[in-house]
Design a protein around this motif. Structure first.
Motif, mmCIF file in Angstrom:
data_model
loop_
_atom_site.group_PDB
_atom_site.id
_atom_site.type_symbol
_atom_site.label_atom_id
_atom_site.label_comp_id
_atom_site.label_asym_id
_atom_site.label_seq_id
_atom_site.Cartn_x
_atom_site.Cartn_y
_atom_site.Cartn_z
ATOM 1 N N LEU A 143 0.796 -1.235 0.000
ATOM 2 C CA LEU A 143 0.000 0.000 0.000
ATOM 3 C C LEU A 143 0.824 1.279 0.000
ATOM 4 O O LEU A 143 0.542 2.208 -0.748
ATOM 5 N N ARG A 149 -0.923 5.287 1.009
ATOM 6 C CA ARG A 149 -0.640 5.854 2.327
ATOM 7 C C ARG A 149 -1.750 5.633 3.345
ATOM 8 O O ARG A 149 -2.162 4.525 3.588
ATOM 9 N N TYR A 150 -2.213 6.752 3.941
ATOM 10 C CA TYR A 150 -3.230 6.629 4.989
ATOM 11 C C TYR A 150 -4.633 6.877 4.434
ATOM 12 O O TYR A 150 -5.545 7.252 5.176
ATOM 13 N N ALA A 151 -4.833 6.665 3.155
ATOM 14 C CA ALA A 151 -6.109 7.027 2.521
ATOM 15 C C ALA A 151 -7.286 6.373 3.231
ATOM 16 O O ALA A 151 -7.266 5.179 3.506
ATOM 17 N N PHE A 152 -8.301 7.187 3.546
ATOM 18 C CA PHE A 152 -9.521 6.623 4.120
ATOM 19 C C PHE A 152 -10.715 6.929 3.222
ATOM 20 O O PHE A 152 -11.852 6.860 3.643
ATOM 21 N N LYS A 208 -10.634 5.646 -0.086
ATOM 22 C CA LYS A 208 -10.558 4.698 -1.207
ATOM 23 C C LYS A 208 -10.903 3.309 -0.710
ATOM 24 O O LYS A 208 -10.521 2.938 0.393
ATOM 25 N N ASN A 209 -11.608 2.556 -1.539
ATOM 26 C CA ASN A 209 -11.876 1.162 -1.199
ATOM 27 C C ASN A 209 -10.653 0.328 -1.574
ATOM 28 O O ASN A 209 -10.247 0.281 -2.722
ATOM 29 N N VAL A 210 -10.103 -0.320 -0.573
ATOM 30 C CA VAL A 210 -8.839 -1.029 -0.767
ATOM 31 C C VAL A 210 -8.990 -2.192 -1.752
ATOM 32 O O VAL A 210 -8.025 -2.602 -2.394
ATOM 33 N N LEU A 235 -14.963 2.355 6.387
ATOM 34 C CA LEU A 235 -13.630 2.708 6.898
ATOM 35 C C LEU A 235 -12.741 1.475 7.037
ATOM 36 O O LEU A 235 -11.539 1.529 6.770
ATOM 37 N N ARG A 267 -12.655 -0.941 5.175
ATOM 38 C CA ARG A 267 -12.268 -1.433 3.853
ATOM 39 C C ARG A 267 -11.329 -0.480 3.116
ATOM 40 O O ARG A 267 -11.132 -0.631 1.912
ATOM 41 N N THR A 268 -10.823 0.537 3.804
ATOM 42 C CA THR A 268 -9.917 1.481 3.150
ATOM 43 C C THR A 268 -8.468 1.120 3.501
ATOM 44 O O THR A 268 -8.236 0.330 4.422
ATOM 45 N N PRO A 269 -7.506 1.689 2.768
ATOM 46 C CA PRO A 269 -6.106 1.453 3.148
ATOM 47 C C PRO A 269 -5.849 1.754 4.627
ATOM 48 O O PRO A 269 -5.214 0.967 5.326
ATOM 49 N N LEU A 270 -6.396 2.872 5.136
ATOM 50 C CA LEU A 270 -6.186 3.199 6.550
ATOM 51 C C LEU A 270 -6.759 2.106 7.451
ATOM 52 O O LEU A 270 -6.123 1.696 8.425
#
Lengths: 249, 432
Positions: free
Chosen positions: A105, A111-114, A116-118, B200, B202-205
């Protein structure tokens, strides 16, 4: 060409005890460099000093010419240095897939993106899938890392280490505790995955060291007593003495 | 190349079915929320549902810390309470200044209140995880709770800050006077918050938060600063706790120091842990159960906290994964088709286990009422027991001792049946 890693006059003291003293080490770009030495010589400490896990008392470490000693581990990692651990050190409750994905990632810029759907990041998915193929764990992708066999965990450890695309990869005893067949498999894996990168490896298994390394450094009591090609190291009287001395105990 | 395409299309086909099931679960949740007050329409149950809704948002926000990021906070109610105060002040300001902000938007300001304080304090708090974090959170909690009694202009002292939710500008002609309208307001924010908090994860963070929970040391060697991850997670938790506090302020039309205190912080920890921190829906179950018990038990027994304690200890000792963990344990067996081999041993175990439970209840109530000088009868399943009669004591002793001896045998049978079923499930590849 600037060295990939340059360690200059590094000393590490814990209280009055010098664990590492006057450590000098130069590792060229693209080189496969092994650090060997008797137990307690400070091999893992050297790794910790270079990767930022602990800070040197004095001296400096350079990565591709830039001073990195004193930086924190994640800052060093972002500059392209990645390391593995002697004791498997992954994310035990997360699946194999998620372990590798986490390691991908930062490098892919998320980074610390909140926001975006991973699961919807194609480049992350592709890179993760590729790493899993590389470490032969695609069929185990949904298994929590803590439930893998020992050899699989070691392979995952390597996968997590290389996943971010680091140019300098440091592996701390990657084949420790493996059977002969597993070791062979791991060595060919390491050879393939570190193609085109700089590799620093700590290893006890001499067949691995001499089969893999371009250059070898011998560390005894926190000091490098010899550095050279496998042939030079084999012939070096100081090395013989250090190892024979150890056996005489 | 072919292997790559098949390995991609395989999970994709699976994913379609899983997607359906996933959205189905959420849809069912929304339908239940809409239909619930139509089925149970008494004022009492509407209030209960409202409280449960608020508790769910609060517990889910707490699980961002505990379950997702591995942070054990003893002061989460600070953000809940500050959200409540913020919402009250905002409502009063809207009324006095005549701002065109209708009531449904007020919880957002509660959330911002909770977030603002999180931004302020948590950079220092999240420097370290583990015990250090837990202790600092306890300290901050006490600090804010005691300040709330001192700073009267902001917190209104003992009395708190009152407000009138019906005085705000209306939306769709709703006055929000009747409880049913408040219920739907809470249900709306519950759905929005739950979706946002799930997203939340499901996000990278969200994923990196899990990694920090599992192994903060290693996270540093894949490029992440665990401190920043913990800080951001804490800010989100503070925001959603603030929304829950704002909803509470709307529901009760008051915010006072009890919102911020250690009891409230303890309750949310309790609900989240009992529900289960490892699954997103765990805290939802926990919040429902704990709120329901709190409302139900307080009216039937004076020692309801004792039962809470017993339940908590029981869960910690026998099912650290909480209710959600207990339920999800059965999933591999269900998939492997071996669940039915375990069910009979459950049925057998029910009778002695319930007898044991009744014995414990009878014993606690007898002692509590006897020593409290109360003579009121204990009503258990419609049977009245006199706490002063030796017959009650004997019945309690027999139920506890006999129930325990027999229940242990049946529990052992469950263990054996479980092992057999799990072995088969493992052979069939459903259990790692």
């Amino acid at each position: 060409m600037t060295a990939a890693i340059e360690v200059r006059a590094v000393e590490k003291r814990f209280g009055n005890v010098s664990i590492i003293r006057d450590l000098n080490l130069s590792i060229a770009q693209g080189e496969r460099h092994a650090i060997i030495g008797p137990n307690g010589a400070g091999k893992s400490t050297t790794f910790n000093l270079i990767s930022g896990h602990i800070k040197p008392t004095s001296g400096e470490v350079r990565l591709n010419g830039d001073v990195i000693s004193g930086l924190r581990p994640f800052e060093i990692n972002r500059r392209g240095l990645s390391r593995s651990f002697q004791v498997t050190n992954v994310f035990a409750r997360m699946t194999v897939w998620e372990n590798v994905r986490c390691a991908v990632l930062w490098a892919t810029g998320h980074r610390y993106a909140f926001w975006k759907n991973v699961d919807h990041l194609p480049e992350v998915r592709e890179q993760t899938a590729r790493i899993l193929e590389d470490i032969h764990l695609t069929h185990r992708r949904d298994v929590p890392a803590g439930l893998l066999t020992y050899a699989e965990q070691r392979e995952l450890e390597i996968g997590v280490t290389i996943a971010g695309g680091a140019t300098v990869v440091m592996l701390d005893e990657p084949t420790a505790g493996m059977s002969h067949a597993e070791t062979e498999r791991a060595v060919s894996l390491i050879r393939r995955l570190t193609e085109g990168r700089t590799l620093v490896i700590v290893e006890h298994d001499m067949s691995v060291v001499f089969g893999l390394a371009d250059r070898i450094s011998v560390l005894v009591y926190g000091h490098i007593i010899a550095s050279g090609t496998p042939e030079e190291i084999r012939r070096d009287p100081k090395v013989k003495e250090a190892y024979l001395g150890e056996e005489a105990h | 190349m072919t292997t790559a395409t098949t390995s991609v299309s395989g999970p994709a086909a699976n994913a379609a079915g899983e997607n359906m099931r996933f959205y189905g679960v959420w849809l069912v949740g929304v339908i239940v929320l809409v239909v619930l007050p139509l089925v149970f329409s008494s004022g009492g149950s509407l209030t209960s549902f409202s409280l449960i809704g608020i508790a769910i948002v609060f517990a889910l926000s707490y699980n961002i810390l505990l379950g997702q990021t591995g942070l054990l906070s003893f002061g989460h109610a600070v953000h809940y309470g500050l959200g409540g105060f913020m919402a009250c002040h905002m409502m009063n300001a809207v009324v006095s200044h005549g701002w065109p902000i209708p009531l449904p938007f007020i919880p957002l300001f509660g959330g911002l209140g909770g977030l603002a304080f999180a931004i302020l304090v948590s950079w220092l708090m999240t420097k370290r995880a583990g015990t250090v974090f837990a202790m600092i959170s306890l300290g901050i909690g006490e600090l804010v709770a005691s300040s709330s009694l001192i700073l009267r202009s902001v917190f209104g002292g003992e009395a708190g800050i009152t407000t009138d939710r019906t005085a705000l500008p209306r939306m769709f002609g709703w006055t929000f006077g009747p409880q049913i309208q408040v219920y739907y307001l809470i249900a709306f924010w519950l759905v929005v918050s739950a979706i946002a908090m799930y997203a939340l994860t499901r996000t990278p963070l969200g994923r990196i938060s899990n990694a920090v929970r599992d192994n903060p040391e290693r996270v540093q060697f894949i490029g992440y600063d665990p401190h920043v991850v913990r800080y951001l997670a804490y800010c989100f938790a503070g925001f959603f706790a603030g929304i829950a506090g704002g909803l509470a302020a709307i529901s009760f039309e008051i915010a006072n120091s009890a919102y911020l205190g250690a009891i409230q912080s303890g309750l949310v920890l309790f609900a989240t842990f009992i529900g289960g921190t490892a699954y997103f829906f765990g805290p939802i179950l926990g919040a429902i159960l704990v709120t329901y018990l709190q409302l139900g038990l307080t009216s039937v027994t004076s020692v309801w906290q004792l039962y809470f304690g017993i339940i908590f200890i029981g869960i910690v000792m026998f099912s650290p994964g909480g209710i959600a963990g207990l339920l999800m344990m059965h999933r591999p067996l269900l998939r492997a088709g071996t669940l039915w081999t375990v069910i009979p041993s459950y049925l057998v175990a029910i009778v002695p286990t319930v007898a044991l439970g009744c014995g414990v209840v009878l014993m606690i109530e007898t002692i509590a009422r006897y020593s409290g000088g109360e003579a009121s009868a204990i009503n258990l399943f419609g049977i009245a027991f006199n706490p002063r009669s030796p017959a009650t004591w004997i019945a309690a002793a027999v139920l506890v001792a006999g129930g325990f001896v027999i229940a242990r045998l049946t529990w052992r049978r469950i263990g054996e049946a479980w092992d057999r079923a799990a072995t088969i499930a493992r052979d069939r590849g459903y259990l790692a």
